[in-house]
Design an enzyme around this catalytic site. Structure first.
Site, PDB file in Angstrom:
ATOM      1  CB  CYS A 100      66.849 132.031  96.001  1.00 13.30           C
ATOM      2  SG  CYS A 100      65.640 131.933  97.554  1.00 13.30           S
ATOM      3  CB  SER A 150      67.484 138.486 113.504  1.00 11.31           C
ATOM      4  OG  SER A 150      65.932 138.554 113.424  1.00 11.31           O
TER       5      SER A 150
END
Lengths: 377, 397
Positions: free
Chosen positions: A320, A196
């Site tokens: 999360c 990335s």
């Protein structure tokens, strides 16, 4: 402000932004168009690809420009799963992968695939023999990250690759997003590898998926057959070029600054080790740019805000996916007690950080800890 | 101790007598240009051998580059030592220990006759030294895994253990210059490559028909030439605008003959360019019988306009022999890019495979193409393609 959250994202290099700007204004043609502007755009795209291939020591046709880590991981995992479903429906991964891997695997489970989530030891390493035991005749994919984004553990990728290479029907994918430019990785025995741009001072929305030659993948995006058909859609030329520039600059820094990150990390870990109440999540298998530690009894969010007031940006890593919103799923998977999994903090470095910054950070952290302990401790 | 040299053995040029110096100098220059990017290395040539002094550079990429240089028969990594037995022993031991081998043999070549120990005796001395200082190796004189070659020359001794096959042929530039008619197809780059192999330096001529052919077709040609520069450093490219001539021919010549006339025009222009540039021959990728323009009758009718030698290195080759070469030299993938070129537009449905020269000349005489011919010559765009074009886009990447 001193930025110590480089594993979340990095500040783009000025040269990278300049490159992006210049390509956007000068080479705005569509690389697939046959007029002059399109031709120039195509030439630039292939020059970028050539350079990326050279930097990563692979072939040009093995480089696919993507929008970043999530797309790379999805393309690799779903691409193999859908394309090779006739060979089998079993996938092996670990419990501490990035959500873009874990959630993709879960989604595939919903479609009838079978996923083995390998456990990790207390420092976050998977065991190569566990992995080998998990391989079945219908296993089509092993996907393991190189460096963990929360605690910085380096996985034994080379040994895993060695094992995988003994099973010709099985593909091996590596999420290299956190390791790129920090921890060397040879792509020689790896089939697919995600990278990335924004983690290496490039731009968000840029990245590369390495796909070994002659691997067929079911593409996420069908269309105009760009990027060898692996990823249709008009190429993001400014993104691709800026990614390659960021990659070049980062790899240059990596070879120049040998040991600098590790030295800074070492200095910080020594300071923190001496502080009362701090527990380091550290081992010989940790990347040189990530230091994770817990401060039991303190809410990490509060610590982060307090230290931010002193001019330092660090992060907590509350996954999360965990039911308890403060609990780190990664640390939980390492089998650590709750007081540690719910009080973790992460400092992550880049080549632009200095020893001085880390000294002033540890002083500030010490004083913030003292202030907070009057309230919370 | 380390491999500190690359030793280069000459190919066919070593058979030359009085002109050998010319060939050696050309090869020296070509190797130097090829390795221009590697700082610190030195290239030295003498009558029989060339040496690259590595000065600490990683040998692998340099060895790789040497594979593309014509005129090299073979080359090896070498250790240079003084002509002293102890030093030679040490180097031979290093060479053996750094080869992936179980069995070995030592071959000494005593070119320096002053050296006190004979070749056979030296083999014994070194073999004994290697056996007593290592474990697990055995001597096999017939089929050794590795042959340690010790060349004792007056100036120094060179120890090598592997031999890499070179590209062969003659150094590019030692056999003059030819003008290659490059279309963009599979054959002509291969023809160029094979011509270069015989020591010929190339210039390239390409006919294009804007706006019917586009920028990419032109780029394709430049990319093909860029591949060929790997074997010859710098190549001039002459881009001839061919639209007007092609349109006129298309309109006024009976379709069966238009292809023949077009080819004749190309050859006339090529010869004119060659003359201007003092080039003494033309090269094409023709292969007998492959297409209508490559039959015996066609070649006869086309060739009649030129008195220049036309080199046709592929004339006797099958497509199945040409394609592997184009893959090997990495022009294939560029050649198969699907852009129109001037040979594919205005193409007649049924070109004559057996055109008659008198007829061709008759049709041509009805037309006055002289003005367009001169115009095409004047509007030629010449550019230079050099190896290591990597500077392009450098500021962006």
């Amino acid at each position: 402000m001193i930025y110590l959250d480089n594993s979340a994202t990095t500040k783009p290099y000025k040269e990278v932004l300049d490159s992006f700007h210049q390509v956007s204004t000068t080479y705005f043609g569509n690389p697939s168009s046959i007029h002059q502007l399109g031709t120039e755009a195509e030439q630039l795209l292939s020059a970028a690809k050539r350079q990326a291939a050279q930097l990563l020591q692979v072939k040009e046709e093995e480089i696919v420009f993507t929008s970043g880590g999530t797309e790379g991981n999805n393309t690799a995992i779903k691409g193999i799963a859908y394309e090779h479903v006739n060979r089998g429906k079993h996938i092996i991964t670990s419990r501490i992968e990035h959500p873009s891997v874990l959630e993709t695997c879960k989604a595939l489970e919903g479609q009838g695939y079978d996923v083995t989530y390998l456990p990790v030891d207390e420092v976050g390493r998977v065991s190569v023999s566990d992995l080998e035991k998990a391989i079945r005749s219908d296993t089509i994919l092993v996907t393991i990250m190189h460096v963990n984004n929360e605690i910085g553990t380096i996985q034994p990728i080379e040994e895993i690759a060695e094992v995988c290479s003994r099973y010709p029907k099985l593909y091996f994918h590596v999420d290299h997003v956190q390791g790129l430019g920090k921890v060397p990785l040879s792509l020689e025995k790896i089939d697919l590898c995600t990278m990335s741009g924004h983690k290496i001072h490039g731009l968000k929305g840029t990245g590369v998926l390495y796909i070994r030659k002659n691997i067929s993948l079911f593409p996420l995006l069908h269309g105009g057959e760009q990027e060898f058909g692996y990823r249709s859609g008009t190429e993001n030329l400014p993104g691709a070029v800026s990614f390659v520039k960021a990659l070049r600059m980062t790899l240059e820094k990596q070879s120049q600054d040998k040991g600098k990150l590790a030295d800074i990390r070492q200095a910080l870990s020594e300071k923190l080790r001496d502080m009362e109440g701090v527990i380091l999540h550290d081992s010989e298998h940790h990347a040189p740019h990530i230091l994770n530690f817990s401060l039991p009894g303190f809410k990490p969010e509060v610590v982060i805000h307090a230290i931010e007031k002193e001019g330092f940006i660090i992060s907590t890593k509350s996954a999360c996916s965990s039911k308890n919103k403060d609990e780190s799923a990664v640390l939980a998977a390492c089998g650590l007690p709750k007081d540690r999994t719910t009080s973790a903090l992460r400092v992550s470095l880049s080549y632009s950080n200095t020893m001085e910054e880390i000294h002033s950070f540890s002083l500030a952290f010490q004083s913030v800890k003292q202030q907070l302990s009057k309230v919370m401790g | 101790m380390n491999y500190d040299h690359i030793l280069i053995r000459y190919g066919e040029m070593s058979l030359k007598r009085n002109n050998r110096k010319i060939f050696v100098n050309q090869l020296h220059e070509n190797v130097r240009l090829k390795l221009h990017d590697f700082s610190g290395i030195k290239v030295k040539a003498n009558r029989d051998r060339m040496y690259i002094l590595l000065n600490g550079q990683d040998p692998e990429p340099i060895l790789d580059k040497c594979k593309d240089v014509f005129g090299i028969q073979s080359f090896s990594l070498a250790i240079k030592t003084d002509n002293e037995v102890e030093a030679i022993k040490e180097a031979a031991l290093y060479a053996l220990e750094n080869a992936h081998a179980k069995t070995f043999k030592v071959t000494t070549k005593r070119i320096d006759k002053q050296f006190p120990i004979g070749s056979q005796d030296m083999n014994q001395v070194l073999g004994g030294h290697l056996l007593s200082n290592t474990e697990g190796y055995t001597v096999n004189v017939h089929q050794p895994d590795v042959e340690i070659v010790v060349e004792i020359r007056p100036e120094a001794t060179y120890i090598t253990s592997t031999k890499i096959k070179g590209a062969g042929g003659l150094p590019v530039g030692s056999s003059g210059k030819s003008l290659l008619l490059l279309s963009g197809g599979i054959d002509s780059p291969v023809a160029g490559y094979l011509t270069m192999k015989r020591g010929v330096k190339l210039e390239v001529i390409h006919f294009h028909s804007p706006p019917f052919t586009n920028e990419r077709a032109k780029q394709k040609v430049l990319d093909l030439v860029a591949r060929l520069t790997e074997f010859g450093h710098t190549i001039q490219v002459h881009m001839v605008p061919f639209t007007n001539l092609q349109q006129k021919i298309h309109q006024h010549i009976p379709h069966g003959y238009s292809m023949t006339v077009m080819r004749r025009m190309m050859l006339r222009i090529s010869e004119a360019v060659a003359k201007q540039r003092q080039i003494l021959s033309l090269t094409t990728g023709e292969s007998l019988g492959q297409v209508a323009s490559q039959t015996m009758e066609s070649m006869h009718a086309i060739n009649a306009v030129s008195s220049y030698p036309v080199l046709r290195p592929l004339i006797a080759m099958d497509k199945g022999e040409i394609i592997p070469i184009s893959k090997e030299i990495k022009t294939y993938d560029i050649s198969v890019r699907p852009y129109e070129d001037c040979c594919t537009i205005f193409i007649p449905n049924a070109p004559k495979t057996k055109p008659r020269l008198e007829k061709v000349e008759f049709f041509e005489n009805q037309l006055d193409l002289e003005e367009d011919f001169q115009e095409a010559l004047q509007q030629i765009e010449t550019m230079e393609v050099t190896a290591n074009r990597s500077a392009e886009f450098q500021d962006l990447l």
